[in-house]
Scaffold this active site. Structure first.
Site, PDB file in Angstrom:
ATOM      1  N   CYS A 128      -4.136   0.750  -2.557  1.00  0.00           N
ATOM      2  CA  CYS A 128      -4.038  -0.502  -1.797  1.00  0.00           C
ATOM      3  C   CYS A 128      -2.974  -1.419  -2.408  1.00  0.00           C
ATOM      4  O   CYS A 128      -2.665  -1.344  -3.607  1.00  0.00           O
ATOM      5  CB  CYS A 128      -5.370  -1.234  -1.824  1.00  0.00           C
ATOM      6  SG  CYS A 128      -6.673  -0.468  -0.858  1.00  0.00           S
TER       7      CYS A 128
ATOM      8  N   GLU B 157       0.323   5.261   0.669  1.00  0.00           N
ATOM      9  CA  GLU B 157      -0.608   6.279   1.156  1.00  0.00           C
ATOM     10  C   GLU B 157      -0.217   7.676   0.674  1.00  0.00           C
ATOM     11  O   GLU B 157       0.888   7.887   0.161  1.00  0.00           O
ATOM     12  CB  GLU B 157      -0.667   6.224   2.689  1.00  0.00           C
ATOM     13  CG  GLU B 157      -1.239   4.896   3.162  1.00  0.00           C
ATOM     14  CD  GLU B 157      -1.482   4.817   4.645  1.00  0.00           C
ATOM     15  OE1 GLU B 157      -0.965   5.682   5.396  1.00  0.00           O
ATOM     16  OE2 GLU B 157      -2.199   3.888   5.055  1.00  0.00           O
TER      17      GLU B 157
ATOM     18  N   GLU C 250      -3.152  -4.544  -3.120  1.00  0.00           N
ATOM     19  CA  GLU C 250      -3.673  -5.434  -4.164  1.00  0.00           C
ATOM     20  C   GLU C 250      -3.664  -4.740  -5.514  1.00  0.00           C
ATOM     21  O   GLU C 250      -3.263  -5.310  -6.535  1.00  0.00           O
ATOM     22  CB  GLU C 250      -5.114  -5.862  -3.834  1.00  0.00           C
ATOM     23  CG  GLU C 250      -5.265  -6.625  -2.535  1.00  0.00           C
ATOM     24  CD  GLU C 250      -5.529  -5.716  -1.345  1.00  0.00           C
ATOM     25  OE1 GLU C 250      -4.905  -4.634  -1.260  1.00  0.00           O
ATOM     26  OE2 GLU C 250      -6.356  -6.096  -0.508  1.00  0.00           O
TER      27      GLU C 250
ATOM     28  N   CYS D 130     -10.406  -4.742   0.258  1.00  0.00           N
ATOM     29  CA  CYS D 130     -11.511  -3.770   0.295  1.00  0.00           C
ATOM     30  C   CYS D 130     -12.402  -3.955  -0.938  1.00  0.00           C
ATOM     31  O   CYS D 130     -12.034  -4.643  -1.901  1.00  0.00           O
ATOM     32  CB  CYS D 130     -10.970  -2.348   0.382  1.00  0.00           C
ATOM     33  SG  CYS D 130     -10.383  -1.690  -1.192  1.00  0.00           S
TER      34      CYS D 130
ATOM     35  N   ASN E  52       0.836  -1.202   0.000  1.00  0.00           N
ATOM     36  CA  ASN E  52       0.000   0.000   0.000  1.00  0.00           C
ATOM     37  C   ASN E  52       0.870   1.251   0.000  1.00  0.00           C
ATOM     38  O   ASN E  52       1.952   1.291   0.588  1.00  0.00           O
ATOM     39  CB  ASN E  52      -1.018   0.001   1.149  1.00  0.00           C
ATOM     40  CG  ASN E  52      -0.431  -0.163   2.525  1.00  0.00           C
ATOM     41  OD1 ASN E  52       0.610  -0.789   2.708  1.00  0.00           O
ATOM     42  ND2 ASN E  52      -1.098   0.384   3.523  1.00  0.00           N
TER      43      ASN E  52
HETATM   44  N1  THU Z   1      -5.379  -1.329   2.465  1.00  0.00           N
HETATM   45  C1  THU Z   1      -4.858  -2.147   1.494  1.00  0.00           C
HETATM   46  O1  THU Z   1      -3.712  -1.971   1.066  1.00  0.00           O
HETATM   47  N2  THU Z   1      -5.642  -3.140   1.008  1.00  0.00           N
HETATM   48  C2  THU Z   1      -6.933  -3.371   1.396  1.00  0.00           C
HETATM   49  O2  THU Z   1      -7.649  -4.123   0.769  1.00  0.00           O
HETATM   50  C3  THU Z   1      -7.433  -2.715   2.612  1.00  0.00           C
HETATM   51  C4  THU Z   1      -6.724  -1.462   2.992  1.00  0.00           C
HETATM   52  C5  THU Z   1      -4.546  -0.225   2.970  1.00  0.00           C
HETATM   53  C6  THU Z   1      -5.044   1.133   2.562  1.00  0.00           C
HETATM   54  C7  THU Z   1      -4.479   2.014   3.665  1.00  0.00           C
HETATM   55  O3  THU Z   1      -3.167   2.389   3.291  1.00  0.00           O
HETATM   56  C8  THU Z   1      -4.395   1.085   4.876  1.00  0.00           C
HETATM   57  O4  THU Z   1      -4.518  -0.240   4.381  1.00  0.00           O
HETATM   58  C9  THU Z   1      -5.477   1.336   5.910  1.00  0.00           C
HETATM   59  O5  THU Z   1      -6.732   1.308   5.337  1.00  0.00           O
END
Ligand code: THU
Length: 128
Positions: free
Chosen positions: A50, A41, A52, A88, A39
């Protein structure tokens, strides 16, 4: 290294200074190659990517179009990712673009198919 171990390795590159929640993904293409994602940010929050989708973007950018499985791990920084970190909703739909119902989604404790995690879904065939 199995797919889950590769996802753990990918998680080491997570950039998550705002949530401190670090996610890693390892995506197995039907070619046999594995693509990693973590991920990423943003200080503006909503542009956050994310793990994935990072893995899919890497694979599709490399010319891959067909996939067998993805392993996903996530946990707070400094913690072991031993609990399931389900993808997600946006990532589930993103997978749906390239993956069939039987695409395997491997989490720390449980394994699912895409159809289980995204039933009655919208896909390109619905565009007619
Ligand atoms: N996150 C992912 O990388 N994949 C997901 O499917 C769920 C959430 C990350 C996004 C954000 O950087 C952190 O997790 C908290 O939500």
């Amino acid at each position: 290294m199995n797919l889950l171990e590769q996802a753990k390795k990918a998680r080491e590159n997570a950039y998550a200074p705002y949530s401190s929640f670090q996610v890693g993904a390892a995506l197995l293409a039907k070619s046999g190659r594995i693509y990693l994602g973590a991920n990423v940010e943003s200080s503006a929050y909503s542009p956050t990517l994310c793990a994935e989708r990072a893995a899919f973007a890497a694979a599709v950018s490399a010319g891959e179009r067909e996939f067998s499985a993805i392993a996903i791990v996530g946990a707070k920084r400094g913690e072991e990712p031993n609990e399931d970190c389900p993808p997600c909703g946006v990532c589930r739909q993103f997978m749906r673009e390239f993956c069939a119902d039987d695409f395997t989604i491997r989490l720390a404790k449980h394994t699912y198919t895409l159809a289980e995690l995204l039933p009655v879904s919208f896909g390109k065939e619905n565009l007619g």
